[in-house]
Design a protein around this motif. Structure first.
Motif, mmCIF file in Angstrom:
data_model
loop_
_atom_site.group_PDB
_atom_site.id
_atom_site.type_symbol
_atom_site.label_atom_id
_atom_site.label_comp_id
_atom_site.label_asym_id
_atom_site.label_seq_id
_atom_site.Cartn_x
_atom_site.Cartn_y
_atom_site.Cartn_z
ATOM 1 N N THR A 343 26.919 -1.317 -0.382
ATOM 2 C CA THR A 343 25.280 -1.628 -0.734
ATOM 3 C C THR A 343 24.388 -1.875 0.817
ATOM 4 N N ALA A 344 24.942 -2.194 1.825
ATOM 5 C CA ALA A 344 23.880 -2.193 2.911
ATOM 6 C C ALA A 344 23.844 -0.993 3.144
ATOM 7 N N GLY A 345 24.796 -0.284 3.523
ATOM 8 C CA GLY A 345 24.314 0.947 4.112
ATOM 9 C C GLY A 345 23.609 1.731 3.513
ATOM 10 N N TYR A 346 23.718 2.186 2.013
ATOM 11 C CA TYR A 346 23.042 3.024 1.099
ATOM 12 C C TYR A 346 21.403 2.073 1.512
ATOM 13 N N VAL A 347 21.263 0.490 1.803
ATOM 14 C CA VAL A 347 19.983 -0.266 2.422
ATOM 15 C C VAL A 347 19.081 0.544 3.083
ATOM 16 N N LEU A 348 19.947 0.664 4.334
ATOM 17 C CA LEU A 348 19.659 1.103 5.391
ATOM 18 C C LEU A 348 19.456 3.006 5.199
ATOM 19 N N LEU A 349 20.169 3.630 4.121
ATOM 20 C CA LEU A 349 19.422 5.188 3.995
ATOM 21 C C LEU A 349 17.836 4.939 3.139
ATOM 22 N N THR A 350 17.919 4.094 2.511
ATOM 23 C CA THR A 350 16.486 3.901 2.005
ATOM 24 C C THR A 350 15.119 4.030 2.593
ATOM 25 N N LEU A 351 15.742 4.422 4.189
ATOM 26 C CA LEU A 351 14.000 3.763 4.974
ATOM 27 C C LEU A 351 14.525 4.948 5.953
ATOM 28 N N LEU A 352 14.993 6.182 4.944
ATOM 29 C CA LEU A 352 14.818 7.723 5.638
ATOM 30 C C LEU A 352 13.931 8.413 5.547
ATOM 31 N N GLN A 353 13.468 8.765 6.148
ATOM 32 C CA GLN A 353 12.122 9.782 6.312
ATOM 33 C C GLN A 353 12.915 10.789 7.136
ATOM 34 N N ALA A 354 11.885 11.910 7.424
ATOM 35 C CA ALA A 354 12.217 13.532 7.311
ATOM 36 C C ALA A 354 11.821 13.208 9.043
ATOM 37 N N ASP A 355 11.740 12.688 9.646
ATOM 38 C CA ASP A 355 11.504 12.335 11.016
ATOM 39 C C ASP A 355 12.592 11.809 11.814
ATOM 40 N N SER A 356 13.584 10.436 10.783
ATOM 41 C CA SER A 356 14.509 9.386 11.315
ATOM 42 C C SER A 356 14.952 10.431 12.444
ATOM 43 N N GLY A 357 15.871 11.748 11.512
ATOM 44 C CA GLY A 357 16.961 11.642 13.143
ATOM 45 C C GLY A 357 17.912 11.425 12.750
ATOM 46 N N ILE A 358 19.293 11.613 13.908
ATOM 47 C CA ILE A 358 20.609 12.184 13.009
ATOM 48 C C ILE A 358 20.994 11.115 13.100
ATOM 49 N N VAL A 359 21.003 10.111 13.965
ATOM 50 C CA VAL A 359 21.418 9.216 14.321
ATOM 51 C C VAL A 359 21.364 7.820 12.812
ATOM 52 N N HIS A 360 20.251 7.736 12.040
ATOM 53 C CA HIS A 360 19.748 7.029 11.621
ATOM 54 C C HIS A 360 21.176 7.723 10.544
ATOM 55 N N LEU A 361 20.806 8.844 10.169
ATOM 56 C CA LEU A 361 21.948 9.115 9.465
ATOM 57 C C LEU A 361 22.822 8.675 9.048
ATOM 58 N N VAL A 362 23.878 9.688 10.197
ATOM 59 C CA VAL A 362 25.140 8.876 10.684
ATOM 60 C C VAL A 362 25.547 7.670 10.818
ATOM 61 N N VAL A 363 24.853 6.832 10.849
ATOM 62 C CA VAL A 363 24.909 5.559 11.217
ATOM 63 C C VAL A 363 24.597 4.494 9.783
ATOM 64 N N GLY A 364 24.160 5.196 8.847
ATOM 65 C CA GLY A 364 23.938 4.815 7.524
ATOM 66 C C GLY A 364 25.168 5.222 6.851
ATOM 67 N N MET A 365 25.231 6.491 6.734
ATOM 68 C CA MET A 365 26.529 7.022 6.047
ATOM 69 C C MET A 365 28.517 6.588 6.600
ATOM 70 N N ALA A 366 28.131 6.303 8.154
ATOM 71 C CA ALA A 366 29.226 5.155 8.885
ATOM 72 C C ALA A 366 29.509 4.508 7.934
#
Length: 532
Positions: A343-366
């Motif tokens: 749940t915490a990982g998905y909450v982090l992904l709710t903050l994803l923006q088009a210019d967030s970059g790969i690190v945000h996506l990878v950390v959330g999915m990890a």
């Protein structure tokens, strides 16, 4: 020495290593086609319909035959069914590698699906038979889970590396040496296990289960790709009706494929449901994960596959933590904690923006991967422990089938919600200079928007890409919210439905006690406590 006290030795652990390899390959064959399809399409020239069958025929037959193959293993010997499936998988891999037409490749992929359906339930049920000690079995199931999940991640990576140097058929040929190794080492390291009183095989029941699963999975996938229509809805309704007929037959059959008594206990049904929910979010969000990396961030297939590697590398961490904590705090609490981490990982992904970059996506999915890894390992072991040893194959097949349904529903539901959000957002933010035809193409998919932009003047193209990327990011955020809510709800579900008073576990813990005391502790008791 009781079953609970018997500990596995070196032979069993070596056998586990042999069992993990075919599962890794079976999982790889489901994901490797994403990166292989362009190369084989250029060579074989399949039509759009043939491309869909090349992609989906393997997964359809694998999902549809899991219950049948699990039951066959219980009745005729799990090692025998596993080795027969391994031989068929190797032959089908060679046929696929050297296919000269789309039809031949589709037939080979279908044979791979039939053979692949033997691998997961046979390997998992053999683990149940090889590892009697609860703690060792939990560790073994965790290793198996990591191997099966890792194959889905490693498929595109290994496929990309092979395609850099060889032709597309090489992605299938890597299966052959592993299957040969299994055929050589399997008889030496794996002991045969079967139901001592299997009864007569229910051929009609097997046909009903196949038709039911295939119809529902096809209908769900069709709705995910093309939206709700009369054909996919009819397939789902027909599949549910056939499934109901299958369950009625199982209730009345003298020798059923599935022990329906298992569904009377929450120790079996709740983990099945949780397994489906966990797969729902993980597989469903993968739709957005890959598109974000390749279309929004502009990565190639191999680069995006390499960036997805951390999600696989951290999954064993979640599995190891779950295996270590389960004996101390209880399996129910570990499952709930894993769901909250996801749940915490998905909450982090709710903050994803088009210019967030790969690190945000990878950390959330990890973070999601750590949580789901913990959940999957413990849930699978609980399901196995709830079933009597002679029905381990059928129980394993049910676990895998629930995961298949969860993944298919995740793709369909999250995909449908995301598409609606994307189209609505782009309708209000797309450049006004677009023609109705260009706007329709851009609203169809993110890929359609990128392709449309490539033919527009630079200023309009840039505006369209930015609008499409923002709309897609909003789509991913909504999918993350849905996944987070589902994971949090599943945590509450597991904590309440299996929340009971503590009791001292013992070899005589009964099914009744499991229902009225601590379900996760009772699951550690010998599976013979469950009425066969």
């Amino acid at each position: 020495m009781t079953e609970q006290e018997a500990r596995a030795g070196a032979r069993e652990w070596a056998g586990l290593a042999v069992l993990v390899l075919p599962c890794l390959l079976a999982s790889m064959d489901m994901s490797v086609m994403f990166i292989t399809l362009p190369s084989l399409a250029a060579d074989l020239g399949p039509s759009g319909s043939e491309q869909l069958w090349i992609m989906d025929s393997y997964g359809f037959l694998l999902a549809g035959l899991l219950i049948t193959m699990g039951t066959l293993g219980d009745r005729f010997g799990r090692r025998r069914v596993l080795l027969a499936g391994a031989a068929a998988f190797g032959v089908a891999s060679v046929l696929a590698a050297f296919s000269t037409s789309p039809g031949t490749l589709i037939a080979a992929r279908m044979l791979l699906g039939v053979a692949g359906a033997t691998l997961a339930p046979s390997t998992l049920s053999l683990i149940r038979s090889m590892f009697h000690h609860a703690a060792q079995r939990a560790t073994a199931v965790g290793i198996w889970t990591a191997g099966f999940a890792g194959g889905a991640v490693l498929g595109p990576i290994i496929g990309g590396l092979l395609l850099e140097h060889f032709w597309w058929g090489s992605v299938f040929l890597i299966n052959v040496p592993v299957m040969v190794l299994l055929l050589v080492l399997g008889p030496l390291l794996l002991t045969e296990h079967r139901d001592p009183e299997p009864g007569r095989f229910d051929l009609l029941g097997a046909a009903l289960s196949l038709v039911s699963v295939l119809s529902i999975i096809y209908g769900i996938k069709a709705m995910a790709e093309h939206g709700p229509g009369w054909l996919p809805v009819a397939c789902c309704v027909a599949g549910l009706a056939v499934g109901a007929a299958f369950l009625r037959r199982q209730h009345r059959a003298a020798h059923p494929m599935i022990d329906m008594k298992l569904f009377r206990t929450r120790r079996f049904t709740v983990p099945l449901f949780i397994d489906a929910l966990a797969t729902f979010g993980l597989v469903g969000f993968s739709l957005f994960n890959w598109q974000f990396m390749q279309l929004v961030l502009g990565m190639g297939p191999l680069e995006s596959a390499l960036w997805s590697l951390p999600t696989f590398l951290v999954m064993p961490l979640g599995i190891a933590l779950a295996t270590a904590l389960a004996p101390r705090i209880g399996k129910r609490n570990v499952i709930a904690a894993g769901l909250l981490v996801a749940t915490a990982g998905y909450v982090l992904l709710t903050l994803l923006q088009a210019d967030s970059g790969i690190v945000h996506l990878v950390v959330g999915m990890a973070v999601v991967s750590i949580g789901i890894g913990a959940v999957s390992a413990v849930v699978t072991e609980v399901i196995l422990s709830a079933a009597p040893p002679e029905r381990a194959g059928a129980a394993s097949a049910m676990a895998e089938t629930s995961a298949e349904f969860g993944g298919a529903l995740g793709i369909a539901i999250l995909g449908s919600i995301g598409t609606t959000v994307y189209r609505s957002e782009l309708a209000t933010t797309a450049p006004g200079a677009l023609t109705p035809k260009e706007l329709e193409a851009a609203q169809s998919t993110l890929g359609g928007a990128v392709e449309t932009a490539s033919a527009l003047p630079e200023g309009t193209a840039e505006s369209l890409r930015n609008a499409a990327f923002d709309a897609f990011a909003q789509e991913a955020r909504i999918a993350s919210v849905v996944s987070a809510v589902l994971m949090a709800g599943a945590a509450v579900l597991i904590a309440t439905l299996l929340r009971t008073g503590r009791t001292r576990p013992g070899p005589d813990t009964s099914e009744s006690a499991a229902e009225h005391h601590d379900g996760d502790r009772a699951a550690d008791a010998p599976s013979r406590a469950v009425s066969p």
